[in-house]
Design a protein around this motif. Structure first.
Motif, mmCIF file in Angstrom:
data_model
loop_
_atom_site.group_PDB
_atom_site.id
_atom_site.type_symbol
_atom_site.label_atom_id
_atom_site.label_comp_id
_atom_site.label_asym_id
_atom_site.label_seq_id
_atom_site.Cartn_x
_atom_site.Cartn_y
_atom_site.Cartn_z
ATOM 1 N N GLY A 172 5.467 12.446 1.846
ATOM 2 C CA GLY A 172 5.061 11.051 1.982
ATOM 3 C C GLY A 172 6.089 10.102 1.408
ATOM 4 N N GLY A 173 5.977 8.858 1.787
ATOM 5 C CA GLY A 173 6.896 7.832 1.319
ATOM 6 C C GLY A 173 7.203 6.866 2.443
ATOM 7 N N PRO A 174 7.819 5.720 2.130
ATOM 8 C CA PRO A 174 8.090 4.714 3.153
ATOM 9 C C PRO A 174 8.949 5.259 4.291
ATOM 10 N N VAL A 175 8.629 4.863 5.499
ATOM 11 C CA VAL A 175 9.396 5.277 6.667
ATOM 12 C C VAL A 175 10.609 4.376 6.857
ATOM 13 N N VAL A 176 10.441 3.072 6.639
ATOM 14 C CA VAL A 176 11.552 2.129 6.769
ATOM 15 C C VAL A 176 11.692 1.329 5.478
ATOM 16 N N ASP A 177 12.878 0.794 5.288
ATOM 17 C CA ASP A 177 13.134 -0.091 4.150
ATOM 18 C C ASP A 177 12.841 -1.527 4.570
ATOM 19 N N LEU A 178 11.944 -2.173 3.869
ATOM 20 C CA LEU A 178 11.692 -3.582 4.124
ATOM 21 C C LEU A 178 12.768 -4.423 3.448
ATOM 22 N N PRO A 179 13.069 -5.609 3.973
ATOM 23 C CA PRO A 179 14.064 -6.475 3.338
ATOM 24 C C PRO A 179 13.653 -6.838 1.914
ATOM 25 N N PRO A 180 14.625 -7.089 1.053
ATOM 26 C CA PRO A 180 14.300 -7.442 -0.344
ATOM 27 C C PRO A 180 13.408 -8.669 -0.458
ATOM 28 N N ASP A 181 13.495 -9.575 0.509
ATOM 29 C CA ASP A 181 12.695 -10.798 0.436
ATOM 30 C C ASP A 181 11.390 -10.701 1.221
ATOM 31 N N ALA A 182 11.018 -9.486 1.637
ATOM 32 C CA ALA A 182 9.755 -9.323 2.366
ATOM 33 C C ALA A 182 8.583 -9.721 1.476
ATOM 34 N N PRO A 183 7.609 -10.441 2.022
ATOM 35 C CA PRO A 183 6.473 -10.860 1.198
ATOM 36 C C PRO A 183 5.620 -9.674 0.759
ATOM 37 N N ALA A 184 4.833 -9.894 -0.277
ATOM 38 C CA ALA A 184 3.959 -8.830 -0.792
ATOM 39 C C ALA A 184 3.027 -8.318 0.296
ATOM 40 N N ALA A 185 2.579 -9.214 1.183
ATOM 41 C CA ALA A 185 1.675 -8.810 2.260
ATOM 42 C C ALA A 185 2.322 -7.765 3.160
ATOM 43 N N ALA A 186 3.642 -7.876 3.375
ATOM 44 C CA ALA A 186 4.334 -6.914 4.235
ATOM 45 C C ALA A 186 4.294 -5.515 3.634
ATOM 46 N N HIS A 187 4.344 -5.425 2.305
ATOM 47 C CA HIS A 187 4.284 -4.113 1.653
ATOM 48 C C HIS A 187 2.888 -3.504 1.778
ATOM 49 N N GLU A 188 1.864 -4.312 1.686
ATOM 50 C CA GLU A 188 0.513 -3.781 1.917
ATOM 51 C C GLU A 188 0.352 -3.399 3.383
ATOM 52 N N ASP A 215 -6.099 -7.807 5.715
ATOM 53 C CA ASP A 215 -5.429 -6.602 6.211
ATOM 54 C C ASP A 215 -4.704 -6.884 7.520
ATOM 55 N N ARG A 216 -5.323 -7.619 8.417
ATOM 56 C CA ARG A 216 -4.650 -7.951 9.679
ATOM 57 C C ARG A 216 -3.417 -8.823 9.410
ATOM 58 N N GLU A 217 -3.533 -9.731 8.446
ATOM 59 C CA GLU A 217 -2.378 -10.560 8.088
ATOM 60 C C GLU A 217 -1.268 -9.695 7.477
ATOM 61 N N ALA A 218 -1.640 -8.693 6.714
ATOM 62 C CA ALA A 218 -0.645 -7.802 6.115
ATOM 63 C C ALA A 218 0.061 -6.977 7.195
ATOM 64 N N ILE A 219 -0.692 -6.487 8.162
ATOM 65 C CA ILE A 219 -0.095 -5.732 9.264
ATOM 66 C C ILE A 219 0.886 -6.616 10.029
ATOM 67 N N ALA A 220 0.495 -7.860 10.290
ATOM 68 C CA ALA A 220 1.374 -8.796 10.998
ATOM 69 C C ALA A 220 2.640 -9.061 10.188
ATOM 70 N N ALA A 221 2.507 -9.257 8.889
ATOM 71 C CA ALA A 221 3.676 -9.511 8.044
ATOM 72 C C ALA A 221 4.637 -8.324 8.076
ATOM 73 N N TYR A 222 4.096 -7.122 8.071
ATOM 74 C CA TYR A 222 4.930 -5.919 8.141
ATOM 75 C C TYR A 222 5.661 -5.835 9.476
ATOM 76 N N LEU A 223 4.947 -6.067 10.570
ATOM 77 C CA LEU A 223 5.563 -5.961 11.894
ATOM 78 C C LEU A 223 6.629 -7.021 12.117
ATOM 79 N N LYS A 224 6.537 -8.142 11.417
ATOM 80 C CA LYS A 224 7.586 -9.163 11.512
ATOM 81 C C LYS A 224 8.778 -8.838 10.609
ATOM 82 N N ALA A 225 8.583 -7.956 9.634
ATOM 83 C CA ALA A 225 9.628 -7.678 8.643
ATOM 84 C C ALA A 225 10.430 -6.418 8.931
ATOM 85 N N ILE A 226 9.913 -5.512 9.759
ATOM 86 C CA ILE A 226 10.591 -4.234 9.983
ATOM 87 C C ILE A 226 11.855 -4.419 10.817
ATOM 88 N N PRO A 227 12.743 -3.425 10.806
ATOM 89 C CA PRO A 227 13.956 -3.519 11.623
ATOM 90 C C PRO A 227 13.630 -3.705 13.104
#
Length: 318
Positions: free
Chosen positions: A180-196, A291-303
């Motif tokens: 287990g562990g993160p699949v992708v690296d989020l940008p350093p400035d990704a919001p906390a919601a993106a990590h959730e 949770d839906r907002e967190a999923i959206a934040a992640y999808l906007k932050a990934i490579p």
């Protein structure tokens, strides 16, 4: 001379068989670690239930309302390897998981091993569930114990040789099942919601299982460098779309567009959700708005990965 040759061949066979046996032995979670996991909270477990899409596979096809909580086994999954049937995971003691312990459940969820010590097929997405916190696994277990018992047994899998030999899955796990562990690296400035959101998407949501192509002609692990960039439909019709923030994905969707789609099933151009995503959207609509907002934040932050070009950098997993 012939006797020596035959003896040598016999020894090679014995050593090879022994090596195969050892390499393919099911590996369980550490028992001491599991003993330290607190009792689960069923109310919290409901969130993981909907995030994980349990009803989509284990409830009757096209079920609605309370019937979505009757987990006697769902529709067959037709693949190139054969037909998989989701098992009964209700609390029934004979047809379902009524005799399982929490340790049994945790090992199935995160190591792909059933209580009898057999490998589970990765049609069950334990390669994503390995990213779940054990406290969430315990919460989900507590929630499942409160659901109706269903006495009907699900049909057995119908798989062609050699895919019907479960022991060989041990070799597949050596190559593709990690701790287990993160699949992708989020940008350093990704919001906390993106990590959730990363936790929800890469763990219980197991979105990569469908939206990411696989190695070895679809038989291997997910290609991290093509994370969520679209993949062949495992059931054979069309493609699962690219959901990275590229122009060939959902790059022209805003975070609020994604949230609204996950809540309502409507795209920004007023189309509606279709195919297997209907069930997924129905599940995610049951989650809290955060949770839906967190999923959206992640999808906007990934490579961003284009559907038709070479993958971009930014992944930590192949």
């Amino acid at each position: 001379m012939l006797d020596r040759i035959l003896t040598g061949i016999f020894l090679i066979i014995v050593i090879g068989a022994g090596g195969f046996y050892l390499l393919t032995m099911p590996q369980r979670l550490d028992a001491a670690t599991l003993a330290d996991v607190p009792a689960g909270d069923a109310a919290k477990g409901e969130r993981i239930f909907w995030a994980g899409g349990c009803a989509s596979c284990h409830a009757p096809p096209k079920s609605e309302g309370d019937d979505r909580l009757k987990l006697g086994g769902g529709a067959p999954l037709e693949t190139d390897f054969g037909t998989f049937h989701a098992p009964n995971i209700s609390p029934d003691p004979d047809a379902g998981m009524g005799r399982w312990t929490f340790d049994d459940f945790a090992n199935a969820m995160q190591r792909g091993v059933d209580p009898a010590g057999r490998h589970l097929y990765p049609a069950f997405p334990y390669t994503s569930y390995v990213n779940l916190r054990l406290s969430d696994v315990a919460d989900l277990w507590a929630f499942l114990q409160r659901l109706p018992a269903v006495a009907e047994r699900a049909p057995p899998n119908d798989l062609a040789f050699p895919y019907n030999l479960r022991r060989g899955i041990g070799l597949w796990k050596l190559a593709f099942l990690d701790k287990g562990g993160p699949v992708v690296d989020l940008p350093p400035d990704a919001p906390a919601a993106a990590h959730e959101g990363q936790y929800l998407v890469e763990g219980p949501g197991h979105c990569g299982q469908c939206h990411t192509p696989r190695s070895l002609g679809g038989a291997g692990g997910m290609k991290g460098v093509r994370w969520l960039a679209g993949a062949p439909n495992p059931e054979g019709e069309g493609r699962v779309p690219n959901i990275t923030p590229s122009t060939s994905g959902i790059g022209n969707w805003s975070a609020s567009d994604i949230v609204y789609y996950l809540e309502s099933g409507f795209t920004p151009d007023f189309d509606t959700v279709g195919g297997a995503m209907v069930e997924v959207q129905k599940n995610i609509a049951r989650l809290p708005e955060d949770d839906r907002e967190a999923i959206a934040a992640y999808l906007k932050a990934i490579p961003s990965v284009d559907s038709a070009s070479a993958p971009t950098a930014g992944s930590t997993s192949e």
